[in-house]
Design a protein around this motif. Structure first.
Motif, short mmCIF file in Angstrom:
data_model
loop_
_atom_site.label_atom_id
_atom_site.label_comp_id
_atom_site.label_asym_id
_atom_site.label_seq_id
_atom_site.Cartn_x
_atom_site.Cartn_y
_atom_site.Cartn_z
N LYS A 94 1.11 -1.13 -0.54
CA LYS A 94 -0.14 -0.28 0.26
C LYS A 94 1.30 1.29 -0.50
N PHE A 95 0.36 1.95 -0.08
CA PHE A 95 1.07 3.22 -1.00
C PHE A 95 0.29 4.96 -0.43
N ASP A 138 1.26 -13.40 2.23
CA ASP A 138 2.39 -13.40 2.91
C ASP A 138 2.59 -12.60 4.03
N ALA A 139 2.45 -10.87 3.44
CA ALA A 139 3.17 -9.75 4.30
C ALA A 139 2.19 -8.40 3.70
N CYS A 140 1.62 -7.93 3.92
CA CYS A 140 1.17 -6.62 3.80
C CYS A 140 2.13 -5.49 4.11
N GLU A 141 2.46 -4.76 2.81
CA GLU A 141 3.65 -3.73 3.45
C GLU A 141 2.59 -1.79 3.10
N PRO A 161 0.86 -10.28 9.33
CA PRO A 161 1.56 -8.86 9.41
C PRO A 161 2.44 -7.92 8.45
N LEU A 162 2.29 -7.03 9.64
CA LEU A 162 2.65 -5.19 8.59
C LEU A 162 3.53 -4.54 8.69
N GLY A 216 11.88 -1.41 7.27
CA GLY A 216 10.73 -0.43 8.00
C GLY A 216 10.72 -1.37 9.38
N THR A 217 9.56 -1.23 9.93
CA THR A 217 9.18 -1.49 10.98
C THR A 217 8.18 -2.60 10.86
N TRP A 218 8.43 -3.89 11.66
CA TRP A 218 7.40 -5.19 11.71
C TRP A 218 6.23 -4.44 12.45
N VAL A 219 5.27 -4.82 11.91
CA VAL A 219 4.22 -5.23 13.69
C VAL A 219 3.17 -6.55 13.07
#
Ligand code: ASP
Ligand code: MG
Length: 416
Positions: free
Chosen positions: A7-8, A167-170, A225-226, A237-240
């Motif tokens: 997501k941008f 697998d992930a949401c960036e 996982p964000l 960045g930061t993984w939430v």
């Protein structure tokens, strides 16, 4: 093969040049057999600009029409993005909320996602297309366009990641991640590598503005996982993520503040059943959200005080409402309030296992000569209301005292 949702935000797609850059970045980071779904916000400032237009038409804009209007911002960015991608030689297709479909309830301008059809997205991904989805919008059972509330694109991304079992949401934004505190206030602020959903929920609701809070709740519920990171750098960045044992080793993960609240005290109300409801029912009927509430024990004369906080923008309205409450409750001390307060909070899952964190916070503030007006706690948070003018001082002192500039501060040494 991995399925990734990226997501941008608005600044990342703020003009056509930036949209091209984002397209390049998405393509460069994609290995051939990866499946990529991109979610975009409107260009920065666009949703505000459209809102202003609406307000110039109707004092309280019709909410259905508002959604038709606001959803156009994201329609622009996704279509341009798809064109930019095609110009790079990569097939790409854009979808609006009602094309996919992203089903929501009927609550215009503040809708909730209920279900998402994945067929069109999966078909396109299987055809080796990059799929770009308009954030922030959906469609209700009547076929009407809905929007999810300001900042809602984060939620679109997380919901898609959940349903597609990505697998992930960036989440790409204009900062490098989540920091231990506001880097503009404290130059020792450090980017956090990993943080739990619960900590992020507290930080998001307490004033850290990077992620929309509803998206974090969604991510927690579906265990998505964000990865919050910058569009303008390659840095991690930061993984939430789900809470890990290692996270508990640290008592405090971050210090945050919120200058949007005001404090109100109604004094000398009778300490009897029914008084709290007389105070707070008119306030909630007026749609005013109350945050902290403190009521003390009767001080011996059958009277008590109630202190609470509301949004600063609701302060004057609340004070006005309380004039009749003073009469109905026969409050002998009247109402006092202050608009210039800050809620300063420390957050950390480690608090569950470590005692003495709250008292350490109080002693740090005392050593700086900062008076505490109100205190509230949850399992993983301690908040104090202080005078606004001490905000920066208090943040720096707490950041130092809990050694947040270090990755893993020694907890035992922290506690005096
Ligand atoms: N464009 C919408 C807003 O500005 C949604 C978003 O950017 O997340 O609030
Ligand atoms: Mg946003």
């Amino acid at each position: 093969m991995a399925l990734i949702v990226q997501k941008f935000g608005g600044t990342s797609v703020g003009d056509p040049e930036r949209i091209k850059n984002v397209a390049r970045r998405v393509l460069n980071n994609k290995s051939t057999d990866d499946k990529t779904v991109v979610v975009l916000s409107a260009m920065s400032g666009e949703t505000n600009r459209l809102t202003k237009f609406a307000l110039s038409m109707q004092k309280i804009p019709d909410r259905r029409e508002m959604d038709v209007l606001l959803s156009s911002g994201e329609q622009v960015t996704v279509s341009l993005f798809a064109m930019a991608m095609k110009a790079l030689g990569q097939d790409c297709i854009s979808f609006l909320g009602d094309q996919i479909k992203i089903y929501t309830d009927c609550s215009h301008t503040n809708a909730r996602i209920q279900a998402i059809d994945t067929e069109k997205i999966m078909d396109s991904l299987n055809d080796n297309k990059i799929v770009v989805v308009a954030g922030f919008q959906g469609v209700d059972e009547n076929g009407d366009i809905t929007t999810l509330g300001r900042g809602g694109s984060d939620t679109t991304a997380v919901a898609l990641a959940a349903i597609l079992e990505a697998d992930a949401c960036e989440i790409f934004t204009d900062v490098e991640g989540i920091y231990t505190t506001d880097p503009n206030v404290c130059n020792k602020a450090r980017k956090i590598e990993r943080i739990s959903y619960d900590e992020m929920l507290e930080l998001a609701s307490l004033g850290a503005k990077v992620l929309d809070i509803r998206s974090v709740a969604f991510a927690k519920q579906y265990n998505v996982p964000l990865h919050v990171r910058s569009t303008f750098s390659e840095a991690e960045g930061t993984w939430v993520i789900k809470e890990e044992t290692a996270m508990e080793g640290k008592a405090v993960s971050g210090v945050t503040y919120n200058k949007n609240e005001a404090r109100i005290t109604i004094s000398g109300v009778p300490d009897q059943p029914g008084i709290a409801t007389k105070v707070f029912t008119p306030i909630s009927n007026a749609g005013i959200v109350v945050d902290m509430i403190i009521q003390n024990q009767d001080t011996g004369n059958g009277m008590t005080d109630m202190t609470f906080t509301v949004l600063r923008s609701d302060y004057k309205r609340t004070m006005k409402l309380l004039e009749s409450v003073v009469e109905s409750t026969q409050a002998t001390g009247g109402v006092q309030g202050a608009e210039t307060i800050t809620k300063i909070s420390i957050v950390g899952v480690g608090m569950r296992n470590h005692s003495g964190i709250a008292s350490k916070m109080f002693s740090v503030l005392a050593n700086e000569g900062v008076n505490i007006f109100m205190i509230s706690t949850s399992e993983i948070k301690v908040s104090c209301i202080i005078d606004e003018k001490y905000t920066e001082l208090a943040i720096r002192a707490l950041h130092d005292a809990f050694e947040l500039e270090k990755d893993t501060p020694a907890i035992e040494e922290n506690l005096v």
